[in-house]
Design a protein around this motif. Structure first.
Motif, mmCIF file in Angstrom:
data_model
loop_
_atom_site.group_PDB
_atom_site.id
_atom_site.type_symbol
_atom_site.label_atom_id
_atom_site.label_comp_id
_atom_site.label_asym_id
_atom_site.label_seq_id
_atom_site.Cartn_x
_atom_site.Cartn_y
_atom_site.Cartn_z
ATOM 1 N N VAL A 133 -1.441 -2.556 -3.719
ATOM 2 C CA VAL A 133 -0.493 -3.155 -2.771
ATOM 3 C C VAL A 133 -1.201 -3.847 -1.612
ATOM 4 N N ASP A 192 5.200 1.785 -0.644
ATOM 5 C CA ASP A 192 6.311 0.876 -0.414
ATOM 6 C C ASP A 192 5.867 -0.245 0.526
ATOM 7 N N PRO A 193 6.334 -1.487 0.277
ATOM 8 C CA PRO A 193 5.915 -2.603 1.138
ATOM 9 C C PRO A 193 6.191 -2.360 2.617
ATOM 10 N N ARG A 223 -2.155 -8.622 0.973
ATOM 11 C CA ARG A 223 -1.101 -7.736 0.481
ATOM 12 C C ARG A 223 -0.492 -8.320 -0.777
ATOM 13 N N GLU A 267 2.960 -7.945 -3.283
ATOM 14 C CA GLU A 267 4.295 -7.365 -3.376
ATOM 15 C C GLU A 267 4.921 -7.735 -4.706
ATOM 16 N N ARG A 268 5.787 -6.860 -5.184
ATOM 17 C CA ARG A 268 6.516 -7.123 -6.415
ATOM 18 C C ARG A 268 7.660 -8.085 -6.127
#
Lengths: 258, 103
Positions: free
Chosen positions: A102, A177-178, A202, A204-205
């Motif tokens: 992440v 978690d973001p 970073r 992120e999905r």
């Protein structure tokens, strides 16, 4: 006396001072004579070596839980209820669960000690937030060298060497978690250290169907010319105008002369 | 003014301003003069126009100079200083992270 003894310690161990102060507070707060005796012994131990401090947990203060029934307590009593001195140890590194990267943070500095201090701080912050992070990884040190003449004029044989080193460390984070990662990053930014740089990457999905919406956006903006070629385009149009003007002028002059 | 205020520095400043003001027009004329698909007469005219620009509009007249003394040789471009000013500042500790080395 205490301060003098601690001043020989490296700077990143300065929290040991807080630890000893807390030990005194603790001894004065706690009523039992036995534990007081133990704390006094702990304080009177010679603290000559760093390794003794970081390895021997017996000299760290014990935790005194607050009595919730009392209701009110002083700030000192609250401080004594916390376990101090943990910050000089490594944090508990949470295990990875899904192995999804992440974030990756690179730290760089001219001073390796500042770098070590700040990466220690960053790992503690991440572990306190429950983010699975790697230990700080050594990245290659960039060394820039200069050789200059010592004199303002001539005397080539007398030169002097200078260098600048940029030390780098990397910390990777997984599975968080973001929003938690954003908190961590914001906390690091808020407490950024002078002389230590951070480069944060970073990942992120994205939601499902991002490809088609992205393609639609691209198609909408496809008509615009990219800004990089605007300059050459401007030169070309101006050149064409000049060609036009020059051809007209030459034709006119030919007509006049003929 | 920290910068050495001699005539060479002033000339360089003048050249930088001139180059910036005339860059697009110069390059447009260059585009015409070097374009082989155009008639030779047009290209020649463009070349003559190019020659009519002043000498402080040519990009080659811009030279990096020491920001302390205005010296034109031995510039360490990362700091914009000539080698002697670099040494003085490094020894005074004014350049971040630069220290004496030996190998």
């Amino acid at each position: 006396m205490l301060g003098g003894r601690l001043s020989t310690f490296p700077r990143w161990l300065c929290s040991a001072g807080t630890c000893l102060d807390r030990a005194r507070t603790l001894a004065s707060v706690s009523g039992s004579g036995a534990s007081q005796q133990k704390q006094e012994n702990a304080i009177s131990q010679p603290l000559e070596r760093v390794s003794e401090i970081s390895l021997d947990p017996s000299i760290l203060p014990l935790r005194v839980p607050l009595d919730a029934a009392k209701g009110s307590f002083t700030e000192e009593q609250y401080a004594a209820s916390l376990v101090h001195g943990r910050s000089i140890h490594h944090p508990f590194f949470h295990p990875r669960t899904h192995n999804v990267p992440v974030a990756s943070i690179h730290f760089r500095s001219h001073s390796p000690r500042q770098l070590e201090f700040f990466t220690h701080f960053a790992t503690h912050a991440a572990c306190a937030l429950g983010i699975p992070v790697s230990r700080p990884v050594m990245l290659p040190t960039k060394r820039t060298l200069w050789t200059v003449l010592r004199s303002p004029f001539a005397h080539k044989k007398s030169q002097e060497n200078f260098e600048r080193r940029v030390h780098k460390r990397g910390i990777k984070a997984w599975d968080a978690d973001p929003e938690v990662v954003a908190r961590w990053v914001a906390y690091l930014r808020q407490h950024a250290m002078g002389g230590v740089g951070m480069r944060i990457t970073r990942w992120e999905r994205m939601p499902l169907g991002i490809g088609s919406s992205h393609a639609a956006g691209l198609a909408a903006g496809f008509g615009k010319s990219p800004s990089a070629s605007e300059r050459s385009q401007r030169i070309k149009t101006l050149g064409e105008e000049i060609v036009k003007a020059e051809t007209e002028a030459t034709e006119g002059s030919v007509r006049v002369s003929s | 003014m920290a910068m050495g205020k001699n005539i060479r520095v002033l000339r360089d400043i003048k050249a930088r301003h001139g180059v910036q003001a005339n860059e697009v027009a110069r390059r447009a004329y260059l585009f015409v003069a070097r374009n082989e698909t155009l008639p030779p007469q047009v290209r020649h005219q463009a070349q003559l126009q190019l020659n009519s620009f002043g000498k402080y509009t040519r990009p080659t007249t811009v030279k990096n100079r020491c920001t302390e003394t205005g010296r034109g040789r031995g510039i360490i471009s990362e700091f914009g200083l000539c080698r002697f000013q670099f040494r003085l500042k490094a020894l005074r500790g004014e350049l971040n992270g630069v220290q004496k080395a030996s190998w």
